[in-house]
Design an enzyme around this catalytic site. Sequence first.
Site, PDB file in Angstrom:
ATOM      1  N   CYS A  61      -0.862 -74.814 -67.473  1.00 10.16           N
ATOM      2  CA  CYS A  61      -1.160 -76.246 -67.456  1.00 10.16           C
ATOM      3  C   CYS A  61      -0.061 -77.059 -66.795  1.00 10.16           C
ATOM      4  CB  CYS A  61      -1.386 -76.744 -68.878  1.00 10.16           C
ATOM      5  SG  CYS A  61       0.060 -76.575 -69.939  1.00 10.16           S
ATOM      6  N   GLU A 104      -9.133 -73.297 -71.357  1.00 12.39           N
ATOM      7  CA  GLU A 104      -8.503 -74.437 -72.036  1.00 12.39           C
ATOM      8  C   GLU A 104      -7.399 -74.968 -71.142  1.00 12.39           C
ATOM      9  OE1 GLU A 104      -4.950 -75.660 -74.727  1.00 12.39           O
ATOM     10  OE2 GLU A 104      -5.155 -74.238 -73.083  1.00 12.39           O
ATOM     11  N   ARG A 148      -3.136 -83.013 -80.834  1.00 11.77           N
ATOM     12  CA  ARG A 148      -3.093 -82.192 -79.619  1.00 11.77           C
ATOM     13  C   ARG A 148      -4.438 -82.286 -78.913  1.00 11.77           C
ATOM     14  NH1 ARG A 148       0.352 -77.972 -78.630  1.00 11.77           N
ATOM     15  NH2 ARG A 148      -0.195 -76.507 -76.979  1.00 11.77           N
ATOM     16  N   ARG A 150      -6.771 -81.456 -75.864  1.00  7.15           N
ATOM     17  CA  ARG A 150      -6.904 -80.489 -74.785  1.00  7.15           C
ATOM     18  C   ARG A 150      -8.342 -80.492 -74.285  1.00  7.15           C
ATOM     19  NH1 ARG A 150      -2.251 -80.841 -74.998  1.00  7.15           N
ATOM     20  NH2 ARG A 150      -0.626 -79.251 -75.007  1.00  7.15           N
TER      21      ARG A 150
END
Length: 321
Positions: A61, A104, A148, A150
């Site tokens: 990422c 993800e 978080r 995502r």
Amino acid sequence: LGFEIAFGEEISTVFVSEWDEFAQKTYKANFEDGFEIAGDITKIDEKNVPEFDICLAGFPCQAFSLAGQRKGFEDDYKGTCRGTLFLDVARICEYHKPKVIFCENVKGLVIHDRGRTFRIITKTFEDLGYKVFFKVLNSKNFGVPQNRERIYIVAFRNDIAPKEFVFPDSTDTKRLIDIRESDPVPSRYYLSDVYVETLRRHKARHEAKGNGFGYEIRDWNDIAGAIVCGGMGRERNLVIDDRQTDLTPTTHIKGEINKEGIRKMTPREWARLQGFPDSYKLILADTHLYKQFGNSVTVNVIEAIAKEIRRVLDGSINQGE
């Protein structure tokens, strides 16, 4: 782990690629496979990957993160373009045509390069014969006290793709007190008074400039900020814990251990923030564990999505696929 919980005995892992030797050690300590972990995926011929039905792929990422420089597909790292590791996912899936591709990434992926990067990713999957669904989910809604966000991408092969794919709703919420170590934490996790003062000065300097950087002490009745690999990840999630009475330093520090009870969360607490069960073995030094959990996905979220994927696959089998 999330998929194993969701599918039980119906699935088994047939291939794993991981080039980080410390991540390999953690994996081997917790999973028993009848094959060796493959290394750098860019050097593996797709024909040498066994047949599979579900691809679980995480491409780095850093190339797309809101916190990074956002170079995306142009991001160069030690001579390897991290952004284009996605193309290796596409290369392998083009050859094997699995039923499902699951990815993800950071939520910044959606807006990176004005949406161009994400359009390339979705169009690549569509051109391979997949219907793409995606949604940004927050771990704090799935039984872990961590903020978080995502993006989760689920691509079904066209011949079994549903008209709609419903991502899971939130399940339950937890607070930091729910994941706190039950026993007093060793003194090495407590910050020195000199370091606490350094953090305070650093934060004051940034606040004077109008920036939001700096350490943060979280209330036990609240949730953690996103835990990340390295950097300020630990300092952004400090807690006050006065249960440890022996504040004799066991590591070399400047000054003394602070008297306010300010400490870092332990690797086990970070594991719980990501939904890992206490049976998950932590065999490495703390530095590696913090890095790995900061890089990890939240097991609870993956499990919840995997259950929805299973519904679709079970339906396609019933329809004669």
